[in-house]
Scaffold this active site. Sequence first.
Site, mmCIF file in Angstrom:
data_model
loop_
_atom_site.group_PDB
_atom_site.id
_atom_site.type_symbol
_atom_site.label_atom_id
_atom_site.label_comp_id
_atom_site.label_asym_id
_atom_site.label_seq_id
_atom_site.Cartn_x
_atom_site.Cartn_y
_atom_site.Cartn_z
ATOM 1 N N GLU A 275 0.951 -1.307 0.162
ATOM 2 C CA GLU A 275 -0.114 -0.010 0.458
ATOM 3 C C GLU A 275 0.741 1.446 -0.023
ATOM 4 O O GLU A 275 0.249 2.184 -0.161
ATOM 5 C CB GLU A 275 -1.104 0.268 1.522
ATOM 6 C CG GLU A 275 -2.232 -0.935 0.820
ATOM 7 C CD GLU A 275 -3.378 -0.530 1.780
ATOM 8 O OE1 GLU A 275 -3.197 0.649 2.661
ATOM 9 O OE2 GLU A 275 -4.854 -0.994 1.688
ATOM 10 N N HIS A 296 8.726 -26.242 -2.161
ATOM 11 C CA HIS A 296 8.330 -27.486 -1.826
ATOM 12 C C HIS A 296 6.994 -26.815 -2.971
ATOM 13 O O HIS A 296 6.084 -28.223 -3.122
ATOM 14 C CB HIS A 296 7.835 -28.545 -1.007
ATOM 15 C CG HIS A 296 9.185 -28.835 0.080
ATOM 16 N ND1 HIS A 296 9.516 -30.140 -0.539
ATOM 17 C CD2 HIS A 296 9.767 -28.531 0.889
ATOM 18 C CE1 HIS A 296 11.148 -30.580 -0.191
ATOM 19 N NE2 HIS A 296 10.802 -29.725 0.604
ATOM 20 N N LYS A 409 -14.306 -0.644 -3.306
ATOM 21 C CA LYS A 409 -15.629 0.100 -2.774
ATOM 22 C C LYS A 409 -16.272 0.815 -3.483
ATOM 23 O O LYS A 409 -17.519 0.844 -3.089
ATOM 24 C CB LYS A 409 -14.394 1.321 -1.549
ATOM 25 C CG LYS A 409 -14.369 0.804 -0.260
ATOM 26 C CD LYS A 409 -13.445 1.514 0.790
ATOM 27 C CE LYS A 409 -12.278 0.752 0.735
ATOM 28 N NZ LYS A 409 -11.587 2.501 2.224
HETATM 29 O O1 PA5 Z 1 -3.084 1.422 5.826
HETATM 30 C C1 PA5 Z 1 -4.345 1.807 5.823
HETATM 31 O O2 PA5 Z 1 -4.670 3.108 6.074
HETATM 32 C C2 PA5 Z 1 -5.187 0.371 5.499
HETATM 33 O O3 PA5 Z 1 -5.201 -0.238 4.780
HETATM 34 C C3 PA5 Z 1 -6.196 0.394 6.498
HETATM 35 O O4 PA5 Z 1 -5.839 -0.451 7.899
HETATM 36 C C4 PA5 Z 1 -6.968 -0.278 6.019
HETATM 37 O O5 PA5 Z 1 -8.348 0.566 4.893
HETATM 38 C C5 PA5 Z 1 -8.387 -0.565 7.660
HETATM 39 O O6 PA5 Z 1 -9.130 0.889 7.318
HETATM 40 P P1 PA5 Z 1 -9.888 1.253 8.875
HETATM 41 O O7 PA5 Z 1 -8.725 1.080 10.182
HETATM 42 O O8 PA5 Z 1 -9.845 2.945 8.518
HETATM 43 O O9 PA5 Z 1 -10.541 0.905 8.593
#
Ligand code: PA5
Length: 419
Positions: A275, A296, A409
């Site tokens: 990310e 393996h 989303k």
């Molecule tokens: O790194 C990030 O910001 C995302 O991966 C969030 O951790 C993930 O989408 C969960 O989001 P939230 O804590 O707002 O539910």
Amino acid sequence: MVRTDISALLPFILEGIEPWLEKAAAAAEKLNAETAFAGWLHLPSNTSAELLDKINAAAAKIRSDSQVLLVIGIGGSYLGARAALELLRPQFGSDGSPEVIFAGNNLSGLYASQLLAYLEDKDFSINVISKSGTTTEPAVAFRISYSLLEKKYGEAAAARVYATTDANRGALRTMADKAGFTTFVIPDDVGGRYSVLTPVGLLPLAAAGISIKDMINGAKAGEAEYLRKSSDNPAWLYAAARQALYAKGKKIETLSFWEPRFRFLGEWWKQLYGESEGKENIGIFPASLELTADLHSMGQYMQEGERTIFETMLYSQPEAPVVIPFDEADLDGLNYIAGKDMDYVNRTALEATAKAHTDGGVPCMRLDIPAVTAASVGNLFYFFEVACAVSAYISGVYPFDQPGVEAYKKNMFAMLGKK
Ligand code: PA5
């Protein structure tokens, strides 16, 4: 401390690592200048004793009234806690602390129905975690499991809910304030995937009996080491080597570890790096390998598949010597290693694999860490966070947003008819 060994990579980086370390130094300057999402950077040294006491008090209540803690969250809101739990709890049986289980990281009806059936006759509490407070997966899981909690405990249900979320915003904050849940705050300037050392990770760990003070102290030691402006900074070396290899067409990194209990550390690491770096049509693709198991399954590809991979081998100091016994009959032909410790065999497998992969055109670097403890895990989390931000800045992308996560989303909400 993490020790980064890039010696075996050098034949693949003909210009040497120095120009890349200069880029790492410049990237570290950018990181220091970050304002919006820099809260995690000095989080270990800024974590107050009061916060740890509040978390430990909530954990003590969970430990006294719950057989199970259900942790609801997705992405950065659960992977760190899950990784640390798998690293620090026994791999078999119970250690007497509440079981910690996870939900809200998928939309499977089967998972939810089996979860509810499992919880039906257990005393449980819920730690619901969402920074935005609006993420669909944890929201659905919380609605479903809270209705079971209310069915079981009536008005006392709210006292079994711990909400970790934004100080002011989001649906979860509104619900928590209205119902009177115990709340913990995820600071505004700490992004989800950098939040493991906030109450996001610390409450589930404390509930499992893990010393969160040790974990923060380990990370604090990392703060001194990995923010150090020096070409032998292990986080800079790791970041520099990754980007040097990427520039040579090595577009996939496998984090290879030698203990099954590192599997979720691999999942946490993939989220952090994927990310943070995968944007603007560039970025190293993070994959993980559990060795020797995956030799393996993926071993053939690693050795002879497309040469776009580099490998980071993560090795922790052995902790539990188990000696392979001598057997008179030797029907299995193993007497050649009788008397040897299994960790010696594991280590030899690592060296043999690193050599084979390097010879096959897969550059391998090594991250050596001490024995796994709460402190060394805290230190490792912090190491990877710093190295990730530095690496992303070297590549030219901003490490702290995730605009691409919104695309699915939008489609899903439109298809489900969300107003
Ligand atoms: O790194 C990030 O910001 C995302 O991966 C969030 O951790 C993930 O989408 C969960 O989001 P939230 O804590 O707002 O539910």
